[in-house]
Design an enzyme around this catalytic site. Sequence first.
Site, short mmCIF file in Angstrom:
data_model
loop_
_atom_site.label_atom_id
_atom_site.label_comp_id
_atom_site.label_asym_id
_atom_site.label_seq_id
_atom_site.Cartn_x
_atom_site.Cartn_y
_atom_site.Cartn_z
CB CYS A 12 -1.05 0.02 1.03
SG CYS A 12 -0.39 -0.30 2.75
CB CYS A 14 -2.51 -1.12 8.98
SG CYS A 14 -3.02 -0.74 7.69
#
Lengths: 249, 162
Positions: free
Chosen positions: B61, B130
């Site tokens: 990402c 994350c």
Amino acid sequence: MYLRKSFLTFTRNYNVLCLNLIQQNLYSYHVNKNYVPLQFLINTLQYSNNSPSKCWNCNFVYKSDLFCSKCKVLQEPPENLTYFDIIGISRSYDVKITEIQKKYKELQKLLHPDKYSTKSEKEKQLSENLSSLVNKAYTTLIHPLKRGLYMLKLNGITISEETDSLNAEFLMKIMEKNEEIEEATNNVEKIKKLVQDNEIILNNLAKKIADAFRQEDIEKAKSFLVQMKYYDSINNRLKKLKHDLGIIE
Amino acid sequence: MSLLRSLPSGLNRTTKLISRSVPSVSYHPNVIDHYENPRNVGSLDKNDPKVGTGIVGAPACGDVMKLQVKVDEQGRIIDAKFKTFGCGSAIASSSLATEWVKGKTVDEALALKNTDIAKELCLPPVKLHCSMLAEDAIKAALSDYSIKQKQKTNENSNTNET
């Protein structure tokens, strides 16, 4: 009636030029059948490979064409087309943006759902599917990062979600770049400079990626694409900043 | 805080408009809390021998995260700072991570798992990476610290010998 008439003249006039183009575009699978099947195509479109293609409307056995050559209604596309086949360009990282744009417009002129508002439900559905497929292909191929990632996917490689801490020096550079943007938030000139710098980096990376794909060095292409992903994120941040500051170029 | 300052003033209005028109999965309140009031944003002096710096990135990402810890003589983490450029979940994960490692010993901090962070923030499966980023950032920072400590003891023994 008008549509039909115009379509007939269209077929006659552009028989060589356009229909050949469309055939090569959407139907080049006849030439090369070694494409990787795409999951979403299988999901959205049911197409039997074994039986000869028959027009769903009049049962006429047609040969690879977007439209039945007898009753002229829209047909389902074959399932294992790549985005490159759909737009009708060769499968390579080196693409001509103007060529993609031109072919995209030509395809949408034929397939856009607006053209089928008076046609049967089935044809409406087909035009919606085809049109959105063409859109997906277009947005993927036109973008240097998306095109590269898509080509990796065709080679069976995806970028993992694992953390990347090996190249600390590179990540430090990205971190510093981001901090620089953060400090320059309200400085229009600085932002413009940063945008330019970033574009140069992205262009250089695109060249390196193109080289890697030309040499069929997929791993090398992947490592450059990972770098490009970080710079693309920076680019998106800068674009947003530019938009907020009202910078128009 | 400067992360927040960079957000445009009109953002609130537009996000409301967007959220009204597009059905979307919203963030959990815990994520929003850390995103809007991130704890411990900033930097520590990375040349300080007591400070360990970890920089990690998510290639899928394009997010980057820097996490720094300051460790005292007793091996306890007395301060932690982070800077994250990425999505809300990445910011919240690193904010929570700095909050949790403060006051812990190095070994306790190493035992922190990404699943704990994900659980606290109720991260959906697509955002689990994350929390993984935050865990790896802690590990990277602590390993940087231990390398520095080893170098220091080596230097000390070298000077003692000569």
